[in-house]
Design a protein around this motif. Structure first.
Motif, PDB file in Angstrom:
ATOM      1  N   GLY A   8       0.766  -1.231   0.000  1.00  0.00           N
ATOM      2  CA  GLY A   8       0.000   0.000   0.000  1.00  0.00           C
ATOM      3  C   GLY A   8       0.800   1.285   0.000  1.00  0.00           C
ATOM      4  O   GLY A   8       0.221   2.367  -0.131  1.00  0.00           O
ATOM      5  N   TRP A   9       2.143   1.202   0.151  1.00  0.00           N
ATOM      6  CA  TRP A   9       2.968   2.410   0.205  1.00  0.00           C
ATOM      7  C   TRP A   9       4.058   2.295  -0.838  1.00  0.00           C
ATOM      8  O   TRP A   9       5.039   1.595  -0.652  1.00  0.00           O
ATOM      9  CB  TRP A   9       3.562   2.584   1.602  1.00  0.00           C
ATOM     10  CG  TRP A   9       4.260   3.902   1.820  1.00  0.00           C
ATOM     11  CD1 TRP A   9       4.225   5.011   1.048  1.00  0.00           C
ATOM     12  CD2 TRP A   9       5.118   4.226   2.933  1.00  0.00           C
ATOM     13  NE1 TRP A   9       4.991   6.014   1.585  1.00  0.00           N
ATOM     14  CE2 TRP A   9       5.549   5.559   2.749  1.00  0.00           C
ATOM     15  CE3 TRP A   9       5.548   3.525   4.057  1.00  0.00           C
ATOM     16  CZ2 TRP A   9       6.407   6.191   3.647  1.00  0.00           C
ATOM     17  CZ3 TRP A   9       6.394   4.155   4.953  1.00  0.00           C
ATOM     18  CH2 TRP A   9       6.817   5.481   4.751  1.00  0.00           C
ATOM     19  N   LYS A  10       3.874   2.964  -1.971  1.00  0.00           N
ATOM     20  CA  LYS A  10       4.845   2.910  -3.057  1.00  0.00           C
ATOM     21  C   LYS A  10       5.641   4.210  -3.130  1.00  0.00           C
ATOM     22  O   LYS A  10       5.198   5.262  -2.653  1.00  0.00           O
ATOM     23  CB  LYS A  10       4.140   2.634  -4.395  1.00  0.00           C
ATOM     24  CG  LYS A  10       3.578   1.220  -4.507  1.00  0.00           C
ATOM     25  CD  LYS A  10       2.920   0.986  -5.843  1.00  0.00           C
ATOM     26  CE  LYS A  10       2.491  -0.453  -6.017  1.00  0.00           C
ATOM     27  NZ  LYS A  10       3.634  -1.361  -6.186  1.00  0.00           N
ATOM     28  N   THR A  11       6.816   4.130  -3.749  1.00  0.00           N
ATOM     29  CA  THR A  11       7.720   5.279  -3.780  1.00  0.00           C
ATOM     30  C   THR A  11       8.355   5.445  -5.156  1.00  0.00           C
ATOM     31  O   THR A  11       8.400   4.506  -5.964  1.00  0.00           O
ATOM     32  CB  THR A  11       8.860   5.106  -2.751  1.00  0.00           C
ATOM     33  OG1 THR A  11       9.674   3.983  -3.129  1.00  0.00           O
ATOM     34  CG2 THR A  11       8.323   4.872  -1.347  1.00  0.00           C
ATOM     35  N   PHE A  12       8.855   6.653  -5.376  1.00  0.00           N
ATOM     36  CA  PHE A  12       9.673   6.938  -6.556  1.00  0.00           C
ATOM     37  C   PHE A  12      10.687   7.979  -6.110  1.00  0.00           C
ATOM     38  O   PHE A  12      10.373   9.156  -5.942  1.00  0.00           O
ATOM     39  CB  PHE A  12       8.812   7.467  -7.705  1.00  0.00           C
ATOM     40  CG  PHE A  12       9.553   7.642  -9.008  1.00  0.00           C
ATOM     41  CD1 PHE A  12       9.728   6.571  -9.876  1.00  0.00           C
ATOM     42  CD2 PHE A  12      10.072   8.883  -9.373  1.00  0.00           C
ATOM     43  CE1 PHE A  12      10.407   6.743 -11.087  1.00  0.00           C
ATOM     44  CE2 PHE A  12      10.745   9.060 -10.575  1.00  0.00           C
ATOM     45  CZ  PHE A  12      10.917   7.977 -11.433  1.00  0.00           C
ATOM     46  N   PHE A  13      11.937   7.547  -5.870  1.00  0.00           N
ATOM     47  CA  PHE A  13      12.980   8.396  -5.300  1.00  0.00           C
ATOM     48  C   PHE A  13      13.708   9.203  -6.367  1.00  0.00           C
ATOM     49  O   PHE A  13      14.111   8.678  -7.406  1.00  0.00           O
ATOM     50  CB  PHE A  13      14.031   7.532  -4.590  1.00  0.00           C
ATOM     51  CG  PHE A  13      13.695   7.165  -3.178  1.00  0.00           C
ATOM     52  CD1 PHE A  13      14.119   7.949  -2.109  1.00  0.00           C
ATOM     53  CD2 PHE A  13      12.971   6.014  -2.895  1.00  0.00           C
ATOM     54  CE1 PHE A  13      13.820   7.603  -0.802  1.00  0.00           C
ATOM     55  CE2 PHE A  13      12.668   5.663  -1.591  1.00  0.00           C
ATOM     56  CZ  PHE A  13      13.091   6.451  -0.534  1.00  0.00           C
ATOM     57  N   LEU A  14      13.906  10.493  -6.056  1.00  0.00           N
ATOM     58  CA  LEU A  14      14.834  11.317  -6.829  1.00  0.00           C
ATOM     59  C   LEU A  14      16.147  11.484  -6.063  1.00  0.00           C
ATOM     60  O   LEU A  14      17.213  11.584  -6.668  1.00  0.00           O
ATOM     61  CB  LEU A  14      14.237  12.696  -7.124  1.00  0.00           C
ATOM     62  CG  LEU A  14      13.286  12.807  -8.318  1.00  0.00           C
ATOM     63  CD1 LEU A  14      12.013  12.005  -8.101  1.00  0.00           C
ATOM     64  CD2 LEU A  14      12.946  14.254  -8.608  1.00  0.00           C
ATOM     65  N   LEU A  15      16.021  11.510  -4.753  1.00  0.00           N
ATOM     66  CA  LEU A  15      17.173  11.691  -3.877  1.00  0.00           C
ATOM     67  C   LEU A  15      16.912  10.886  -2.618  1.00  0.00           C
ATOM     68  O   LEU A  15      15.851  11.006  -2.011  1.00  0.00           O
ATOM     69  CB  LEU A  15      17.352  13.171  -3.522  1.00  0.00           C
ATOM     70  CG  LEU A  15      18.518  13.562  -2.609  1.00  0.00           C
ATOM     71  CD1 LEU A  15      19.855  13.437  -3.349  1.00  0.00           C
ATOM     72  CD2 LEU A  15      18.346  14.998  -2.098  1.00  0.00           C
TER      73      LEU A  15
END
Length: 300
Positions: free
Chosen positions: A133-140
């Protein structure tokens, strides 16, 4: 953003009734409940510490515990759980960039099912989140750039240059029904910013974040700045996805805490907690962009 926050009383009681799990997530060993006058807890209870065999790591964790007290004592802007946005004049510039950031997010969400969960990147997050249920997309992440992801979101990255002491930038995606239980952040040398990007219609407190005794509601295009070293929890009890831009930046501190904090930030990358996360993200990134390239080169 303080106008979207409510303090204490009935709101807090409703939040408490929703969560049957209390998790505090921190990089220091548990201690007796040492608290400040503002109830910022400097130890953990009810959860095993994140153990690693390295003597160097144990030494570093001890330094972190000492530094947290120093940071609290020498905080330049005080230690409120939630800050008035006017405290950080640059926050208005971040809000102005919200439409451009949202446009880049929409392109990322085309491949939402391929995005990693937070615990896929940082395995220790399993103490507070173990589902999808908790997705991410990292830039830094922890001061280390994801060059490919930044290339995909140039307007977002440019807007982030307004923020002094930037350490982490990512899109934080809460799927319908997601509830992140009560916990505290790993270290009080940073503050957290959420920029509302996709905020579903909701009734009352069914979509909110509680920071200590204040229940706050995200608003699209608006910034919320808080100290995640206070106990907090967040939830999306709607039937639609919620997305914020999730940013950590260095907490303004006076000397000598400012110097100690700078040293710790630069040492942290050598700890296994962060090295593992960076390695996991590199593996995911390699696969994600390899699949995108294969799709581009597929014959029509």
């Amino acid at each position: 953003m303080k106008r979207a926050c409510q303090a204490g009383g009935a709101s807090r009681a409703r939040v408490r009734s929703r969560s049957t799990i209390l998790v505090r997530h921190i990089l220091v060993e548990p201690s007796s409940s040492t608290t400040s006058q503002h109830d910022q807890t400097f130890g953990t209870s009810g959860i095993a510490p994140m153990e690693r065999p390295s003597r160097v790591t144990r030494f570093f964790m001890g330094i972190v515990a000492w530094a947290e007290h120093l940071n609290f004592k020498h905080a330049k802007l005080g230690n409120p759980p939630v800050y008035d946005n006017a405290t950080f004049p640059w926050s208005a510039e971040v809000e102005k960039a919200a439409p451009a950031i949202r446009a880049e997010l929409d392109r990322i969400l085309v491949r939402k099912d391929e995005l990693p969960t937070f615990q896929d990147i940082s395995t220790d997050v399993k103490t507070i989140s173990s589902d999808n249920g908790w997705k991410t997309f990292f830039l830094l992440g922890f001061g280390v750039k994801s060059e490919q992801n930044i290339k995909a979101c140039p307007d977002t990255w440019n807007a982030m240059q307004k923020i002094p002491g930037l350490t982490t930038v990512m899109f934080s995606i809460f799927e319908p029904g997601k509830h992140l239980p009560a916990h505290r952040g790993p270290y009080n040398g940073v503050l957290r910013l959420h920029l509302g990007l996709i905020v579903p219609d909701h009734q009352g407190d069914e979509l909110a974040i509680r920071v200590k005794d204040q229940v706050c509601h995200w608003e699209e295009g608006k910034v919320l700045i808080f100290d995640d070293a206070f106990e907090h929890e967040a939830w999306n009890h709607t039937d639609k996805t919620r997305v914020v831009l999730f940013v950590d930046f260095v907490k303004p501190l006076n000397f000598p805490a400012r110097l100690v904090n700078w040293l710790l930030m630069h040492m942290a990358i050598f700890t296994p907690f962060i090295r593992e996360g960076l390695d996991n993200h590199k593996e995911w990134e390699k696969k994600f962009y390899a699949e995108a390239e294969a799709l581009r080169n597929r014959p029509n």
